[in-house]
Design an enzyme around this catalytic site. Structure first.
Site, PDB file in Angstrom:
ATOM      1  N   ASN A 149       6.824  -0.016  25.314  1.00 53.43           N
ATOM      2  CA  ASN A 149       7.762  -1.004  25.807  1.00 53.43           C
ATOM      3  C   ASN A 149       7.854  -2.098  24.751  1.00 53.43           C
ATOM      4  O   ASN A 149       6.836  -2.642  24.332  1.00 53.43           O
ATOM      5  CB  ASN A 149       7.259  -1.587  27.139  1.00 53.43           C
ATOM      6  N   GLY A 150       9.074  -2.422  24.307  1.00 54.25           N
ATOM      7  CA  GLY A 150       9.237  -3.437  23.276  1.00 54.25           C
ATOM      8  C   GLY A 150      10.194  -2.973  22.191  1.00 54.25           C
ATOM      9  O   GLY A 150      10.902  -1.979  22.353  1.00 54.25           O
ATOM     10  N   CYS A 189      10.809  -1.516  29.737  1.00 52.36           N
ATOM     11  CA  CYS A 189      10.502  -0.180  30.221  1.00 52.36           C
ATOM     12  C   CYS A 189       9.261  -0.227  31.104  1.00 52.36           C
ATOM     13  O   CYS A 189       8.532  -1.206  31.125  1.00 52.36           O
ATOM     14  CB  CYS A 189      10.260   0.767  29.042  1.00 52.36           C
ATOM     15  N   LYS A 213      25.408 -12.735  40.944  1.00 51.39           N
ATOM     16  CA  LYS A 213      24.975 -11.710  41.886  1.00 51.39           C
ATOM     17  C   LYS A 213      26.044 -10.630  42.035  1.00 51.39           C
ATOM     18  O   LYS A 213      25.752  -9.437  42.061  1.00 51.39           O
ATOM     19  CB  LYS A 213      24.675 -12.333  43.255  1.00 51.39           C
TER      20      LYS A 213
END
Length: 609
Positions: free
Chosen positions: A100-101, A2, A486
């Site tokens: 975040n995490g 995030c 890709k």
């Protein structure tokens, strides 16, 4: 995965936070939110989707505050709906947290909070941490954060504010990056330097299990989770704001594809001495003796970097004659790897924050191996935790689908292989010829980029196909994997990369007139074998798109479309053969109407396991 940005200073926070979120959106775009402190109260806005949805919801209504935090989410626990978006609050509604995490023991913590009469409103692990800090808060915000984090298992990069402390932000990290930008009477805290560089180049990088307490009066202090003071060194961000702009391109991916000649020149500059036939890698000086004596090399990486590592395996074995293995970072530490004396582990990561690769580095060091890093982001965790390493110096990469970082990784691996080969057995003239050819690769890529219009036309013909096959042999097998990745990443098309000889051991059953088959077939020692594989595809009605060496007159008779690349020495061919595949994936995604820079379900930096 995030994006986190927080601000405290003299200016209005909302515009700075929104601008920071836009620069961080490539880290997550399921939902977004913002909180500011106004009139001793928290004012929170959240929205599902892109930053524009949050911006419309704010509509200048948060102006006037000079402290706040914002977050863009890539969902792990809980669906991407508004109640799961950050910020999350404690039970009082006066403390807010962005994260975040992953909190691995959130279920146990949730059960504990429930016994204390505290209920959760979302499905996220983050809210548990916000509620726990609030439960432990007794007037000292930093102390409550510290105590709560000592109860947490998992990873976090967090920022916390409290309406009782309108002049303070508390940040902390473990496993997820957090950077503190130091400006003129202001601080910008973020998970990525891209949200900071517009305001200040001066930053400090928090290490794992460190807390920063930042105050409006310009003071800040750092400490460990055990409350031990820590003195931090101020560093400078090496990127410029101009490098973070589109500069006339429609997408960052297109910009970064076309930047590759210049980014590779930057990567090679000062590191190749063609007159002396030697490689100069200052980052390895301190471990040169140990590295040259290596009896075994393990390359560990994830995703695109793993494909670069496969090329590196060939280079280390072919040029330096050192046994080499390639390991997924996500598997390395869980399979009890054998690390004998004189084993060198090299971790490859664009961001330097990839959680699985970082875990592999820590496992390698724990077992006594020399751990080296090949990363792009200066000051990143892998760069700091390895014994030594080499930076890519290719500039910031914003597009989620990696392009210039891949060729930068190839360049560093090519130089490292030559560095070792020259010290072990390679003669001066042989090394000199190799380095002269490597130095000419940026110009070869410039010529290859002229294929853009042709690949656009090919993509238009095949863009509706939902199954593609990519085939290569030897050094071109990793290129086939990278080309398929890709296409999958940005076009949402099923694509499979295979060693060309393996096609007949099962996958040939999939080939029909509707399946494009991309064959990487440069003139090399396996060329005749690849021609036979093309014939096998043709006999089953497959449509062949070939990547071939300039001057190959046979290939137009075998393939429906041919993309010619310049002739370069065989060890360096992946530099040019991958470019048409990048362009093909890009143009196919545009033809299919996909969001090239922000593909669904993906984020740029994978900082969770």
């Amino acid at each position: 995965m995030c994006g986190i940005v927080a601000y405290i200073g003299r200016r209005e926070a909302c515009p700075i936070l929104l601008e920071g979120l836009k620069r961080l959106e490539y880290r997550g775009y399921d939902s977004a939110g913002m909180v500011v402190i106004r009139d001793n109260q928290l004012d929170i806005r959240r929205a599902v989707g892109r930053i524009s949805a949050l911006e419309a919801k704010i509509n200048c209504e948060l102006d006037g505050s000079t402290i706040g935090m914002a977050h863009t989410r890539w969902a792990t626990h809980g669906a991407p709906i508004e109640r799961n978006a950050h910020p999350h609050c404690d039970a009082s509604g006066r403390l807010a947290l962005i994260h975040n995490g992953i909190i691995e023991n959130y279920r146990a913590l949730s059960a504990y909070l429930k016994t204390e009469g505290i209920e959760l409103e979302s499905e996220t692990d983050t809210e548990v941490l916000a509620k726990l800090i609030g439960h432990l808060y007794q007037g000292d915000l930093a102390d409550a954060v510290r105590k709560a984090l000592n109860e947490v298992r998992g990873t976090f990069g967090i920022c916390v504010i409290h309406a009782d402390h309108p002049d303070m932000i508390v940040g902390a990290r473990r496993g997820s990056p957090l950077i503190v930008g130091i400006g003129n009477d202001e601080f910008i805290i973020a998970s990525d330097a891209s949200a900071i560089v517009q305001h200040t180049p001066q930053v400090i990088y928090l290490e794992d299990n460190e807390i920063a307490v930042i105050r409006r009066d310009g003071t800040f202090r750092t400490m460990t989770l055990d409350a031990a003071p820590v003195t931090k060194e101020v560093s400078a961000i090496e990127w410029t704001l101009t490098q973070l702009e589109l500069n006339g391109h429609e997408h960052f991916m297109a910009k970064e594809i076309f930047e590759q000649p210049e980014s590779l020149r930057n990567c090679l500059r000062g590191r190749i001495d063609t007159a002396e036939g030697r490689v100069v890698l200052g980052g390895l000086n301190g471990v040169a003796r140990e590295l040259v004596r290596a009896k075994r090399i393990i390359l560990t990486a994830c995703g695109t970097a793993w494909h670069a590592a496969l090329v590196g395996e060939y280079l280390f074995e072919e040029l330096a004659r050192i046994p080499c293995e390639v390991e997924y970072g996500s598997e390395f530490r869980y399979r009890n790897p054998i690390l004998t004396d004189n084993t060198v582990v090299i971790a490859i990561s664009q961001s330097g924050e990839t959680a699985d690769t970082l875990a592999a580095v820590r496992e390698a060091r724990e077992r006594g191996a020399l751990a080296l890093g090949i990363v792009n982001a200066v000051g990143s965790t892998i760069a700091r935790e390895t014994d030594a390493g080499v930076y890519l110096h290719v500039g910031p990469e914003i597009g989620v689908a990696s392009t210039k970082a891949f060729t930068g990784q190839l360049a560093v691996l090519s130089m490292m292989a030559a560095y070792l080969a020259r010290r072990r057995h390679m003669g001066h003239r042989e090394c000199q010829d190799y380095l002269i050819a490597l130095n000419e690769i940026p110009a070869a890529i410039e010529r290859t980029l002229a294929l853009s219009n042709q690949t656009r036309e090919i993509a238009a013909r095949y863009a509706k196909a939902n199954n593609w096959l990519y085939l290569g042999r030897g050094l071109q097998y990793p290129v086939a994997l990278e080309g398929a990745l890709k296409l999958k990443e940005i076009s949402y098309v099923h694509a499979e990369g295979l060693p060309a000889a393996e096609m007949k051991h099962g996958p040939i059953a999939l080939i029909t007139e509707d399946m494009p088959v991309v064959v990487i077939a440069p003139r090399d020692h396996l060329y005749e074998k690849v021609v036979s594989n093309i014939e096998e595809v043709r006999s089953r009605g497959g449509r062949v798109i070939a990547v071939a060496t300039e001057g190959d007159d046979l290939m137009p008779r075998l393939a429906d479309d041919v993309l010619y690349v310049p002739k370069v020495p065989e060890p360096l061919q992946p530099f040019v053969t991958v470019i048409p595949l990048q362009l093909l994936a890009y143009h196919a995604a545009v033809q299919r109407g996909c969001d090239v820079d922000k593909p669904r379900n993906l984020a740029k930096s994978v900082t969770v396991e």
